[in-house]
Scaffold this motif. Structure first.
Motif, PDB file in Angstrom:
ATOM      1  N   GLU A 134       0.839  -1.194   0.000  1.00 21.09           N
ATOM      2  CA  GLU A 134       0.000   0.000   0.000  1.00 21.09           C
ATOM      3  C   GLU A 134       0.873   1.242   0.000  1.00 21.09           C
ATOM      4  OE1 GLU A 134      -2.832   2.405  -0.253  1.00 21.09           O
ATOM      5  OE2 GLU A 134      -3.622   0.391   0.188  1.00 21.09           O
ATOM      6  N   LYS A 135       0.445   2.278  -0.720  1.00 16.67           N
ATOM      7  CA  LYS A 135       1.180   3.537  -0.776  1.00 16.67           C
ATOM      8  C   LYS A 135       0.981   4.359   0.494  1.00 16.67           C
ATOM      9  CE  LYS A 135       3.781   6.306  -3.306  1.00 16.67           C
ATOM     10  NZ  LYS A 135       5.139   5.903  -3.727  1.00 16.67           N
ATOM     11  N   ALA A 136      -0.204   4.278   1.096  1.00 16.23           N
ATOM     12  CA  ALA A 136      -0.496   5.040   2.309  1.00 16.23           C
ATOM     13  C   ALA A 136       0.414   4.583   3.446  1.00 16.23           C
ATOM     14  CB  ALA A 136      -1.961   4.878   2.693  1.00 16.23           C
ATOM     15  N   ILE A 137       0.506   5.418   4.515  1.00 15.00           N
ATOM     16  CA  ILE A 137       1.419   5.087   5.606  1.00 15.00           C
ATOM     17  C   ILE A 137       0.714   4.689   6.901  1.00 15.00           C
ATOM     18  CG2 ILE A 137       3.317   6.481   4.707  1.00 15.00           C
ATOM     19  CD1 ILE A 137       2.558   8.663   6.700  1.00 15.00           C
ATOM     20  N   LEU A 158      -0.283  -4.151   8.797  1.00 17.17           N
ATOM     21  CA  LEU A 158       0.942  -3.408   8.516  1.00 17.17           C
ATOM     22  C   LEU A 158       1.038  -3.218   7.004  1.00 17.17           C
ATOM     23  CD1 LEU A 158       3.754  -2.343   9.632  1.00 17.17           C
ATOM     24  CD2 LEU A 158       4.648  -4.612   9.036  1.00 17.17           C
ATOM     25  N   TYR A 159       1.172  -1.975   6.576  1.00 20.99           N
ATOM     26  CA  TYR A 159       1.403  -1.714   5.167  1.00 20.99           C
ATOM     27  C   TYR A 159       2.880  -1.915   4.847  1.00 20.99           C
ATOM     28  CZ  TYR A 159      -3.216   0.527   4.794  1.00 20.99           C
ATOM     29  OH  TYR A 159      -4.559   0.789   4.788  1.00 20.99           O
ATOM     30  N   TYR A 160       3.147  -2.282   3.607  1.00 23.16           N
ATOM     31  CA  TYR A 160       4.535  -2.364   3.165  1.00 23.16           C
ATOM     32  C   TYR A 160       4.631  -1.860   1.740  1.00 23.16           C
ATOM     33  CZ  TYR A 160       3.427  -6.664   0.529  1.00 23.16           C
ATOM     34  OH  TYR A 160       2.894  -7.573  -0.349  1.00 23.16           O
ATOM     35  N   GLU A 161       5.845  -1.455   1.369  1.00 20.22           N
ATOM     36  CA  GLU A 161       6.087  -0.947   0.021  1.00 20.22           C
ATOM     37  C   GLU A 161       7.526  -1.251  -0.361  1.00 20.22           C
ATOM     38  OE1 GLU A 161       6.122   3.363  -2.369  1.00 20.22           O
ATOM     39  OE2 GLU A 161       4.999   3.173  -0.485  1.00 20.22           O
ATOM     40  N   PHE A 162       7.728  -1.703  -1.581  1.00 21.38           N
ATOM     41  CA  PHE A 162       9.070  -1.947  -2.085  1.00 21.38           C
ATOM     42  C   PHE A 162       9.659  -0.638  -2.632  1.00 21.38           C
ATOM     43  CE2 PHE A 162       7.015  -6.144  -2.551  1.00 21.38           C
ATOM     44  CZ  PHE A 162       7.918  -6.924  -1.859  1.00 21.38           C
ATOM     45  N   TYR A 163      10.948  -0.461  -2.427  1.00 25.76           N
ATOM     46  CA  TYR A 163      11.596   0.733  -2.977  1.00 25.76           C
ATOM     47  C   TYR A 163      12.828   0.322  -3.783  1.00 25.76           C
ATOM     48  CZ  TYR A 163      15.101   0.399   0.801  1.00 25.76           C
ATOM     49  OH  TYR A 163      16.105  -0.018   1.644  1.00 25.76           O
ATOM     50  N   LYS A 164      13.171   1.172  -4.769  1.00 26.13           N
ATOM     51  CA  LYS A 164      14.354   0.939  -5.603  1.00 26.13           C
ATOM     52  C   LYS A 164      15.554   1.718  -5.097  1.00 26.13           C
ATOM     53  CE  LYS A 164      11.815   0.177  -9.961  1.00 26.13           C
ATOM     54  NZ  LYS A 164      11.619   0.670 -11.363  1.00 26.13           N
ATOM     55  N   ASP A 165      15.319   2.973  -4.759  1.00 30.00           N
ATOM     56  CA  ASP A 165      16.419   3.867  -4.418  1.00 30.00           C
ATOM     57  C   ASP A 165      16.156   4.517  -3.066  1.00 30.00           C
ATOM     58  OD1 ASP A 165      18.832   5.564  -5.211  1.00 30.00           O
ATOM     59  OD2 ASP A 165      17.311   7.101  -4.872  1.00 30.00           O
ATOM     60  N   LYS A 166      17.084   4.364  -2.121  1.00 27.87           N
ATOM     61  CA  LYS A 166      16.865   4.889  -0.774  1.00 27.87           C
ATOM     62  C   LYS A 166      16.843   6.411  -0.753  1.00 27.87           C
ATOM     63  CE  LYS A 166      18.459   2.613   2.760  1.00 27.87           C
ATOM     64  NZ  LYS A 166      19.328   2.053   3.837  1.00 27.87           N
TER      65      LYS A 166
END
Length: 353
Positions: A285-288, A295-303
């Motif tokens: 999910e994009k929301a926080i 628990l929401y989670y989101e994958f990221y490419k660049d820190k």
């Protein structure tokens, strides 16, 4: 008569010692603690029965909060906190400061009350109906330790009147009301916030288990609880599930279980993709701000890009946990100088004219 700053520091330090005994559920330690055996027993009983009026306030969670306060209220911490300010021994012009407390986790309003007392002002306390017994009980301990404290605070049963400044904590909706209602006096108005964790994939099992405390302490109801987790692309979430397995008894609590069952039913009905380990739901999910028991989670490419994104969300965030930010497992153990929303409450009070 005034209660001088040194007296206030000593009293709160002694309160911290008492809270340590209560946190560990120890027998009455004797009159040297500042309380009679009857007074100490009444506090123990209050801890054990608080769940009758608020099902979230289990004895375990209350003692967890008392333990955090015990650590915070050492003489060393009190001086480290207050010595950075020019606080006079006696406030020549004390102000009546209204405090509107939240009630999401046990004694969450105590820090605001403490800052008002430490600066020599009078605390007008509007308690949350969800937490209207614990803070009065602890303030009574202060009065037992030093009767002059009785003149430094009062409780507001209905609408607040006569306050010269206000510190208020509530939801986004109540914050709008507070901002309007208290617009003509100095104020700190806090609204809803949440906290997030950033994983980089190098975390070991002990760090991930510590993250479980940030998620599950107080059933996840605090603004310092982690409600979203950012993980690098390709991260195996099974590692996280394995590390937090020992938290599974939380689902035996009926109010938590009701939230878990409700969210699961709604999301399955909506054909949402979920990860479910039997006691928490993970949803991409994009929301926080995730609902209780999820628990929401989101994958990221660049820190770096993620950091920039979080900067834009800073008004909605209370804590960030990562290898570069707060350590895993520390969010619910704030120090006295870890101010909510990053607003220095003591400075605010010292600047009142």
């Amino acid at each position: 008569m005034a209660v001088y700053l040194d007296q206030r520091i000593q009293a709160f330090s002694q309160l911290g010692i008492v809270l340590g005994f209560l946190a560990e559920n120890k027998d009455w330690p004797g009159f040297e603690c500042g309380l009679s055996e009857t007074e100490y027993a009444a506090l123990q009983e209050l801890i054990e029965i608080s769940h009758h009026s608020n099902g979230w306030f289990t004895a375990e969670n209350i003692r967890k909060s008392l333990s955090a306060w015990n650590k915070a209220l050492s003489l060393e911490n009190l001086h480290q906190w207050l010595d950075q300010y020019a606080i006079s021994q006696e406030n020549p012009r004390p102000k009546k400061v209204g405090i509107i407390c939240a009630g999401n986790i046990p004694m969450v309003g105590l820090h605001d009350v403490m800052t008002v007392l430490m600066t020599g002002n009078h605390a007008m306390i509007k308690l949350s109906s969800s937490d209207n017994k614990l803070i009065p009980a602890l303030l009574q301990v202060l009065v037992n330790l030093d009767p002059e404290f009785a003149n430094l605070f009062s409780f507001v049963p209905d609408r607040m009147k006569g306050q010269e400044a206000v510190i208020a904590t509530g939801s986004n909706n109540t914050a709008r009301y507070f901002n309007y209602y208290f617009r003509d006096i100095p104020h700190i108005i806090r609204k809803s916030r949440t906290s997030v964790a950033i994983l980089d994939g190098t975390e070991d099992a002990s760090q991930l288990k510590a993250l479980g405390n940030d998620i599950f302490d107080y059933f996840g109801l605090g603004c310092r609880n982690i409600s979203k987790m950012y993980v690098p692309e390709g991260y195996e979430l099974s590692r996280f599930f394995q590390a937090i397995f020992d938290f599974n008894p939380i689902v035996n609590h009926n109010k938590y279980a009701n939230n878990y069952d409700y969210n699961k039913a709604v999301w399955l009905l909506n054909q949402e993709n979920l990860l479910d380990n039997g006691f928490i739901l993970l949803k991409e999910e994009k929301a926080i701000a995730s609902p209780t028991a999820s628990l929401y989670y989101e994958f990221y490419k660049d820190k770096n890009s993620l950091r920039n994104e979080l900067k834009e969300l800073s008004d909605e965030l209370q804590c960030v946990v990562s290898a570069e930010d707060l350590p895993f497992g520390s969010t619910q153990c704030p120090m006295l100088w870890d101010y909510a929303d990053g607003v220095d409450t003591v400075r605010f009070l010292l600047d009142l004219k």
